[in-house]
Design an enzyme around this catalytic site. Sequence first.
Site, PDB file in Angstrom:
ATOM      1  NE  ARG A   1      79.225  74.715   3.069  1.00 27.36           N
ATOM      2  CZ  ARG A   1      78.352  74.075   3.833  1.00 27.36           C
ATOM      3  NH1 ARG A   1      77.948  72.876   3.513  1.00 27.36           N
ATOM      4  NH2 ARG A   1      77.868  74.637   4.914  1.00 27.36           N
TER       5      ARG A   1
ATOM      6  CG  ASP B   1      78.067  69.165  12.681  1.00 29.63           C
ATOM      7  OD1 ASP B   1      77.147  68.540  12.143  1.00 29.63           O
ATOM      8  OD2 ASP B   1      78.085  70.414  12.756  1.00 29.63           O
TER       9      ASP B   1
ATOM     10  CB  CYS C   1      75.722  70.126   4.455  1.00 28.07           C
ATOM     11  SG  CYS C   1      77.465  70.309   4.116  1.00 28.07           S
TER      12      CYS C   1
HETATM   13  C1  UD1 Z   1      73.433  73.247  12.902  1.00 28.71           C
HETATM   14  C2  UD1 Z   1      74.827  73.121  12.301  1.00 28.71           C
HETATM   15  C3  UD1 Z   1      75.003  71.710  11.742  1.00 28.71           C
HETATM   16  C4  UD1 Z   1      74.721  70.676  12.821  1.00 28.71           C
HETATM   17  C5  UD1 Z   1      73.384  70.921  13.501  1.00 28.71           C
HETATM   18  C6  UD1 Z   1      73.155  70.036  14.714  1.00 28.71           C
HETATM   19  C7  UD1 Z   1      75.254  75.381  11.571  1.00 28.71           C
HETATM   20  C8  UD1 Z   1      75.383  76.317  10.424  1.00 28.71           C
HETATM   21  N1  UD1 Z   1      74.951  74.110  11.252  1.00 28.71           N
HETATM   22  O1  UD1 Z   1      72.509  73.023  11.855  1.00 28.71           O
HETATM   23  O2  UD1 Z   1      76.334  71.590  11.277  1.00 28.71           O
HETATM   24  O3  UD1 Z   1      74.720  69.374  12.264  1.00 28.71           O
HETATM   25  O4  UD1 Z   1      73.297  72.282  13.947  1.00 28.71           O
HETATM   26  O5  UD1 Z   1      74.159  70.217  15.651  1.00 28.71           O
HETATM   27  O6  UD1 Z   1      75.441  75.736  12.715  1.00 28.71           O
HETATM   28  N2  UD1 Z   1      64.691  70.992  13.166  1.00 28.71           N
HETATM   29  C9  UD1 Z   1      63.320  71.069  13.004  1.00 28.71           C
HETATM   30  N3  UD1 Z   1      62.781  72.319  12.804  1.00 28.71           N
HETATM   31  C10 UD1 Z   1      63.545  73.447  12.782  1.00 28.71           C
HETATM   32  C11 UD1 Z   1      64.929  73.332  12.944  1.00 28.71           C
HETATM   33  C12 UD1 Z   1      65.487  72.092  13.138  1.00 28.71           C
HETATM   34  O7  UD1 Z   1      62.618  70.069  13.028  1.00 28.71           O
HETATM   35  O8  UD1 Z   1      62.979  74.536  12.599  1.00 28.71           O
HETATM   36  C13 UD1 Z   1      65.293  69.657  13.392  1.00 28.71           C
HETATM   37  C14 UD1 Z   1      66.253  69.247  12.276  1.00 28.71           C
HETATM   38  O9  UD1 Z   1      65.589  68.608  11.224  1.00 28.71           O
HETATM   39  C15 UD1 Z   1      67.215  68.339  13.021  1.00 28.71           C
HETATM   40  C16 UD1 Z   1      67.269  68.933  14.425  1.00 28.71           C
HETATM   41  O10 UD1 Z   1      66.118  69.752  14.549  1.00 28.71           O
HETATM   42  O11 UD1 Z   1      66.675  67.034  13.098  1.00 28.71           O
HETATM   43  C17 UD1 Z   1      68.496  69.759  14.737  1.00 28.71           C
HETATM   44  O12 UD1 Z   1      68.651  70.752  13.734  1.00 28.71           O
HETATM   45  P1  UD1 Z   1      69.392  72.144  14.039  1.00 28.71           P
HETATM   46  O13 UD1 Z   1      70.048  72.057  15.361  1.00 28.71           O
HETATM   47  O14 UD1 Z   1      68.417  73.232  13.789  1.00 28.71           O
HETATM   48  O15 UD1 Z   1      70.473  72.164  12.889  1.00 28.71           O
HETATM   49  P2  UD1 Z   1      70.981  73.406  12.054  1.00 28.71           P
HETATM   50  O16 UD1 Z   1      70.895  74.639  12.876  1.00 28.71           O
HETATM   51  O17 UD1 Z   1      70.362  73.409  10.700  1.00 28.71           O
END
Ligand code: UD1
Length: 433
Positions: free
Chosen positions: A400, A308, A117
């Site tokens: 999905r 979410d 997404c």
């Molecule tokens: C997961 C969920 C998604 C949900 C999100 C937040 C899955 C497959 N997806 O996504 O549905 O919306 O958690 O609850 O479980 N960030 C960084 N660096 C990183 C990783 C993240 O800056 O290396 C930032 C992202 O841009 C965002 C925040 O951290 O602003 C949270 O992201 P994250 O919790 O990692 O989301 P996902 O794991 O991708």
Amino acid sequence: MTKYIVEGGNPLYGELHISGAKNAAVAIIPAALMVSGSCRIENIPQISDVKLLLGILQDLGAKVRFINPHAVEIDCSRLQNRRVPYESARRCRASYYMLGALLGRFGSADVALPGGCDFGGTRPIDQHLKGFRALGASVDTQSGFVIAEAAGGRLKASSIFLDKVSVGATINIMLAATLAEGLTVIENVAKEPHIVDVANFLNSMGANIMGAGTDVIKIRGVEHLRGGSYSIIPDQIEAGTYMAAVAACGGQVKICNIIPKHMDCITAKLSEMGVEIQEIDDSLLVSRDGSLVRSNIKAIPYPGFPTDMQPQMAAVLCLAQGTSIITDSVWSSRFRYTDEFKRMGAQIQVDGNLAIIEGVERLTGAQLEACDLRAGAAMLIAALAAHGISEITNVQYIERGYEDVIGKLRSIGGRIKSVEVPEEEPVAVSSAG
Ligand code: UD1
């Protein structure tokens, strides 16, 4: 192409069973590749992300066998391959968990950067990679692939402090550290229920992970994981989505097979908005017959209000009396869906990570295009509550993450059907226009 046709304006009544959690399943399936023997996973949701990830495991050489539609046996004792190609990875964001799992088990991984997404902003994975490096891996990004290699073939424990609370980084580093040498400590981790579920899955296979669900996770690396059997927790977001649908449409629905504690922040917010919610064992009875009251929502990491769920709650707030404000502190621009709501008569203004919603008396049916999974779910809710007919396209996003969404909604009185239509011809655009 599939599209959903929804005749809105009818209250919902009945009983619904919630499936296994998508965000737990999409991490537990990659985690299964770390198990040397065969493992059985139950309460698997039948959604397209799960099919894709099981397909990736098979491409890597795993044996995958369904025992029934919600239970799968995975045998990864003879994996031949460590490369996940772009064609597979691009279709599912959670394919990034293959990195931590392959690196943990084999000391090397070669995985295309993920798709999934698009919330209208970037989705970096720098914290995942920082964790792998701290565990002693060299990590390189080349031609769209992340190539990671542990020095000496096995990762070594370390202390890692995440700069940002990240679900994905917490799980990925936890996977990698499970088979590393020594005690790894990860601080400032995410605490979502699916993180605890992944840790419980790994522990049930012989891992030694402590503290999942708190700010600090400690992992004492083990030599290998043995086989076993595990059942995935119910989906917090699927349950919340149907609760929001009842709030928007009115009626009374019993949402069964959930963990009510996981629903606390959603239950509290809907109650503030005038929805009646009664906890009965592992279910919630959700009723709404009066008018909806405005509220403010701030999406933050668990145990706060989940990002979410913010699009689905926006659909409800469009019909609440007064002005509501939604702030998303996790994703900076997750409001693309509001343009579709506006075409249904909603009054919304977006300013950066903030949406200001002026409640209206009614929404009207319109042609809608889902732009991501939860935005699609929110459009479904708005369409079910609106007067008239709506058509929703791009429903592959919804599929999905929601098992049998049409069947479940129809079982509680939702007037919705799925139809196959020919692909639209691309429209030629004149350069003069
Ligand atoms: C997961 C969920 C998604 C949900 C999100 C937040 C899955 C497959 N997806 O996504 O549905 O919306 O958690 O609850 O479980 N960030 C960084 N660096 C990183 C990783 C993240 O800056 O290396 C930032 C992202 O841009 C965002 C925040 O951290 O602003 C949270 O992201 P994250 O919790 O990692 O989301 P996902 O794991 O991708």
